[in-house]
Enzyme design. Structure first.
Site: not given
Length: 261
Positions: A17, A154, A167, A171
């Site tokens: 996805s 990101s 997070y 990243k």
């Protein structure tokens, strides 16, 4: 130029996805044989069937699972020359915080911090290292090329928001390892680049309330909308097919710079 065609085998982690699915579709549209690596069996099987590829159920944090996925892909499609890493998770929680109700103090659960690092950073490197070892068995092509990899970081790697310590660390690690990996593999003709997406309209974002999505879209300088997964795929394809693209970290974000919160 490293053209993608019917002789290309591509592995896409997190390919069931979102950004991974869009990239798998772009590769398949040029004739590539795609292997979808994902934890979600239902979505993964559907995506692979639609694209004429194969699905390999994969947990990037599990060595045996990744080994089995590569073994299946290579036995059915052949050795991959393209790897796109989109598998990842996220959560938001302050490093330490005080409850507004009773004043109690808590800190970020270290097991949760470790889980995000294991999936996003270690999981990416695990797939990169194993794919690179496989690519070394390929005969070199034009300019000695054997393969190309696209990793997903990101914008949080550079301007992480409140609650994004884990997070952003995961990243930021992907950004930090891109050039060293490209240098490790340069003599073998394997290129490595990383995309730093901004706010994209992925399945996770689609579940958010419309007013939240509208506010996020309005915060993007231009164009004032969320990014489309197909735009990520377009940049990924450029990184794969342009033979001089190597060792780079590229933001794809509509010029956004994330606010503290």
């Amino acid at each position: 130029m490293t053209s993608v065609n019917e002789n290309t085998v591509a592995v896409i982690t997190g390919g069931a996805s979102g950004l991974g699915e869009a990239t798998a579709a772009a590769l398949a549209a040029k004739g590539a044989k795609v292997a979808i690596f994902d934890r979600n069996a239902d979505l993964g099987e559907q995506t692979a069937k639609r694209l004429g590829g194969i699905f390999c159920q994969t947990d990037v944090t599990d060595e045996a699972s990744v080994d089995a996925a590569f073994a299946k892909s290579r036995s059915e499609l052949g050795q991959e020359s393209v790897l796109v890493c989109c598998a990842g998770i996220g959560s938001a929680q302050k490093t330490a915080s005080r409850s507004k109700t009773d004043g109690s103090i808590k800190h970020y659960p270290l097991d949760e911090f470790n889980t995000i690092i294991q999936v996003n950073l270690v999981g990416t490197f695990r797939c990169v290292a194993k794919s690179a070892a496989g690519m070394l068995t390929l005969e070199p092509g034009e300019d000695g090329a054997r393969g190309a990899m696209v990793l997903t970081a990101s914008v949080a790697a550079e301007d992480g928001q409140m609650g994004q310590a884990a997070y952003s660390a995961s990243k930021g690690g992907i950004v930090g390892m891109t050039l060293p990996i490209a240098r490790d593999l340069m003599s073998e003709g394997i290129r490595v680049n990383t995309i730093l997406p901004g706010i994209f309209n992925t399945p996770l974002m689609q579940s958010a309330p419309q007013n939240v999505k509208d506010a996020l879209a309005a915060s993007v300088p231009f164009p004032k909308r969320l990014g489309n997964p197909e735009e990520y795929a377009r940049l990924a394809m450029t990184m794969i097919e342009c033979g001089y693209f190597n060792g780079e970290d590229v933001r794809l974000d509509g010029a956004i710079r994330m606010a503290p919160r």
